[in-house]
Enzyme design. Structure first.
Site, mmCIF file in Angstrom:
data_model
loop_
_atom_site.group_PDB
_atom_site.id
_atom_site.type_symbol
_atom_site.label_atom_id
_atom_site.label_comp_id
_atom_site.label_asym_id
_atom_site.label_seq_id
_atom_site.Cartn_x
_atom_site.Cartn_y
_atom_site.Cartn_z
ATOM 1 N N LYS A 179 -38.488 5.055 72.413
ATOM 2 C CA LYS A 179 -39.001 4.068 73.368
ATOM 3 C C LYS A 179 -39.632 2.932 72.573
ATOM 4 C CE LYS A 179 -42.760 3.270 76.751
ATOM 5 N NZ LYS A 179 -43.802 3.871 77.625
ATOM 6 N N ASP A 195 -46.672 -3.239 76.794
ATOM 7 C CA ASP A 195 -46.596 -2.701 78.152
ATOM 8 C C ASP A 195 -47.803 -3.158 78.961
ATOM 9 O OD1 ASP A 195 -46.206 -1.303 80.467
ATOM 10 O OD2 ASP A 195 -46.618 0.687 79.592
ATOM 11 N N LYS A 201 -51.618 -3.100 84.543
ATOM 12 C CA LYS A 201 -52.657 -2.191 84.064
ATOM 13 C C LYS A 201 -54.030 -2.867 84.140
ATOM 14 C CE LYS A 201 -49.867 0.263 80.587
ATOM 15 N NZ LYS A 201 -50.012 1.624 81.139
ATOM 16 N N ASP A 246 -46.876 0.613 72.245
ATOM 17 C CA ASP A 246 -45.997 1.356 73.147
ATOM 18 C C ASP A 246 -44.558 1.428 72.623
ATOM 19 O OD1 ASP A 246 -45.841 2.937 75.400
ATOM 20 O OD2 ASP A 246 -45.382 1.281 76.758
ATOM 21 N N ASP A 268 -45.058 0.309 86.071
ATOM 22 C CA ASP A 268 -45.698 0.759 84.832
ATOM 23 C C ASP A 268 -45.082 2.059 84.310
ATOM 24 O OD1 ASP A 268 -47.433 0.688 82.722
ATOM 25 O OD2 ASP A 268 -49.194 1.358 83.863
ATOM 26 N N GLU A 282 -42.266 2.500 83.011
ATOM 27 C CA GLU A 282 -41.099 1.763 82.519
ATOM 28 C C GLU A 282 -40.391 2.466 81.365
ATOM 29 O OE1 GLU A 282 -44.057 1.354 81.384
ATOM 30 O OE2 GLU A 282 -43.659 1.302 79.248
ATOM 31 N N ARG A 301 -39.507 5.530 80.854
ATOM 32 C CA ARG A 301 -38.438 6.446 81.265
ATOM 33 C C ARG A 301 -37.192 5.671 81.701
ATOM 34 N NH1 ARG A 301 -42.362 9.007 85.680
ATOM 35 N NH2 ARG A 301 -43.811 8.331 84.071
HETATM 36 N N1 BES Z 1 -47.084 3.329 77.933
HETATM 37 C C1 BES Z 1 -47.669 4.036 79.007
HETATM 38 C C2 BES Z 1 -48.259 5.374 78.592
HETATM 39 C C3 BES Z 1 -49.344 5.351 77.551
HETATM 40 C C4 BES Z 1 -50.663 5.500 77.938
HETATM 41 C C5 BES Z 1 -49.050 5.248 76.220
HETATM 42 C C6 BES Z 1 -51.655 5.520 76.992
HETATM 43 C C7 BES Z 1 -50.047 5.273 75.271
HETATM 44 C C8 BES Z 1 -51.353 5.419 75.660
HETATM 45 C C9 BES Z 1 -46.626 4.284 80.097
HETATM 46 O O1 BES Z 1 -45.636 3.323 80.191
HETATM 47 C C10 BES Z 1 -47.353 4.297 81.391
HETATM 48 O O2 BES Z 1 -47.860 3.280 81.768
HETATM 49 N N2 BES Z 1 -47.373 5.438 82.049
HETATM 50 C C11 BES Z 1 -48.026 5.582 83.296
HETATM 51 C C12 BES Z 1 -47.085 6.289 84.233
HETATM 52 C C13 BES Z 1 -47.528 6.261 85.655
HETATM 53 C C14 BES Z 1 -47.459 4.851 86.201
HETATM 54 C C15 BES Z 1 -46.639 7.180 86.453
HETATM 55 C C16 BES Z 1 -49.285 6.388 83.063
HETATM 56 O O3 BES Z 1 -49.264 7.291 82.233
HETATM 57 O O4 BES Z 1 -50.295 6.082 83.682
HETATM 58 ZN ZN ZN Z 2 -45.219 2.268 78.474
HETATM 59 MN MN MN Z 3 -46.224 1.694 81.442
#
Ligand code: BES
Ligand code: ZN
Ligand code: MN
Length: 496
Positions: A262, A267, A274, A285, A344, A346, A348
């Site tokens: 990824k 992000d 966010k 990310d 967010d 994204e 996946r």
């Molecule tokens: N890049 C983030 C996950 C992340 C969080 C990476 C903290 C490194 C440190 C990912 O894209 C994300 O935003 N995930 C969300 C998913 C949710 C919207 C279902 C999350 O984990 O909150």
């Molecule tokens: Zn992300």
């Molecule tokens: Mn995200």
């Protein structure tokens, strides 16, 4: 302080000033200084006064040891020494590097009473030194070192029984250090500097090591039908890229093994933006893509006898008038449709098309993807383990063992149809989030829908790749997690 170590191996050495380092097992009270570094046993006396017992990774630091030709003598404890892992040798090397401080000449005696160190351990010790020496200071204009800001050169001699064998093993260490440092640099770089195109250019540079690199543009991805990846990218003025790297070190006809990363260079969350606090961390990310690039570097630099594919999904996730919306339905390369619930989620989406493409084009023996995929995995596992999701028990076992050996540890998490059904959608084949509960598992279930019957593992490295706690071998925000882990996996199971 930034330093550059030149590491040489020798059977013996005469100390003329500088720093001498030796090792000590605990429970071996009399032997603290019984070596050429300390003919008069100053260290034994100092150890008694300082109550230094040789506990693992503790040091005894003696300035101007009386009667010794060394200007400083550092003794590094190794604990009992009966169950030292490869990772412990790296840590000891890291402790040695941290002990160097201002010295420019260092002699290290690896053998000690009760301890005879083999070539691969000696090479690991040297690797630990190289990894500890890394610091990301490209954007610091005030250097507190030398006037010109260039790293201090340090000459290191490692004294060991079979220096030739150690030298050979250390060539592999240098390959590994190069890959880990590449990954750390990529994670640490600011997102204005490292966009998808710039990241793809870094992948291209691996051609110098003999890696074949194709960069797919937006147009080519459109033609392939990568609607999931492209939907994420459409909010950013910076176009996406898919980097496809091939290292052909194995037999001609042998199916490759594959790694997919990824690479979200930033992000923001997109329209599902966010919160502001900590958003700067989302420059990291792309830690999965960084690890895959770093791994390709290692395998090519050490000419690994294996066919490997590395794929990086490189995009930026931004809010914009043209950005993807919650409610949108996109069609992935697989033909499966996805309802966007949260922009967010994204990573996946990017991986869905990257994994499908990888499987479809290369028919690999297995695919392993690395991704800073969910905040939920950091809640579950903190920063000491990455999450391991796998549809193949043998692959999972090999990965977990490589984690223990390298200290880049993994903890296996479940998959199952109870979780899979949480991402069924009212309007499309699936939705891109499965609710708050089991968030890292539903993310993994989503990926699983794009790997077919191929053996596959997903490593959720959100807790381990960035914002890393300092360790003996890493002081950097970006750890380079995954490079050593996967090199170890390949080395121990998949080379001819
Ligand atoms: N890049 C983030 C996950 C992340 C969080 C990476 C903290 C490194 C440190 C990912 O894209 C994300 O935003 N995930 C969300 C998913 C949710 C919207 C279902 C999350 O984990 O909150
Ligand atoms: Zn992300
Ligand atoms: Mn995200």
């Amino acid at each position: 302080m930034s330093v550059k170590f030149h590491i040489a191996f020798a059977e013996s050495a005469t100390i003329k000033g500088g720093l001498a380092i030796q090792l000590k097992l605990s429970g071996d009270a009399a032997a603290a200084g019984a070596s050429v570094a300390d003919p008069q046993n100053v260290a034994t006396r100092a150890a008694g006064i300082a109550k230094f017992k040789g506990k693992a990774m503790k040091t005894l630091d003696i300035i101007a040891p009386q009667g010794s030709p060394a200007d400083r003598l550092v003794v590094i404890g190794l604990g009992k020494g009966d169950d030292l892992t490869d990772y412990d040798w790296l840590r000891a090397g890291g402790v040695a590097a941290a002990s160097v401080k201002g010295m420019t000449s260092v002699t290290i005696f690896l053998d000690a009473p009760g301890l005879s160190v083999n070539a691969s351990q000696a090479a690991g010790f040297g690797l630990g030194m190289l990894l500890r020496a890394y610091s990301f200071d490209a954007y610091k204009t005030k250097k507190n070192d030398d006037e010109d800001g260039s790293p201090k050169q340090v000459e290191v001699t490692i004294v060991t029984a079979d220096p030739q064998a150690a030298r050979t093993a250390f060539a592999g260490s240098e390959a590994i250090a190069g890959g880990v440092i590449l990954a750390r640099d990529l994670v640490n770089l600011p997102p204005n500097v490292l966009g998808p195109v710039e990241f793809a250019d870094k992948a291209k540079e691996l051609q110098a090591l003999g890696v074949e690199v194709d960069i797919l543009t937006e147009k080519e991805m459109k033609k392939l039908g990568m609607g999931a990846l492209l939907g994420v990218a459409q909010g950013s003025p910076r176009p996406p890229r898919l980097a496809v790297m091939q290292w052909k070190g194995g037999k001609g006809k042998e199916a490759p093994i594959a790694f997919v990363g990824k690479g979200v260079v930033f992000d923001s969350g997109g329209i599902s933006i966010k919160p502001g606090a900590g958003m700067e961390d989302m420059k990291g990310d792309m830690g999965g893509a960084a690890a895959v690039a770093g791994l390709m570097h290692v395998l090519a630099a050490r000419k690994a006898k294996v066919n490997v594919v590395g794929i990086l999904g490189l995009v930026e996730n931004m809010p914009d008038g043209n950005a993807q919306r919650p409610g949108d339905i996109v069609t992935s390369m697989s033909g499966q449709t996805i309802e966007i619930i949260n922009t967010d989620a994204e990573g996946r989406l990017v991986l869905a098309d990257a994994l499908w493409y990888c499987n479809d084009r290369f028919k690999p023996r297995f695919m392993i993807n690395l991704a800073t995929l969910t905040g939920a995995i950091t809640v579950a596992l903190g920063s000491a383990h990455a999450g391991l999701f796998c549809n193949d028990d043998a692959l999972a076992t090999h990965l977990a063992a490589a984690g223990e050996a390298t200290g880049e540890k993994l903890w296996r998490m479940p998959l199952g149809k109870e979780y899979d059904k949480l991402i069924d959608s009212k309007f499309a084949d699936m939705k891109n989030t499965g609710g708050r509960l089991g968030g890292s598992i539903t993310a993994a279930q989503f990926l699983k829908r794009f790997v077919g019957d191929t053996a596959w593992a997903h490593l959720d490295i959100a807790g381990t790749a960035l914002n890393s706690p300092s360790s003996e071998i890493n002081q950097s925000w970006g750890s380079g997690y995954g490079v050593r882990l996967l090199d170890e996996l390949v080395r121990s199971h998949y080379e001819d």
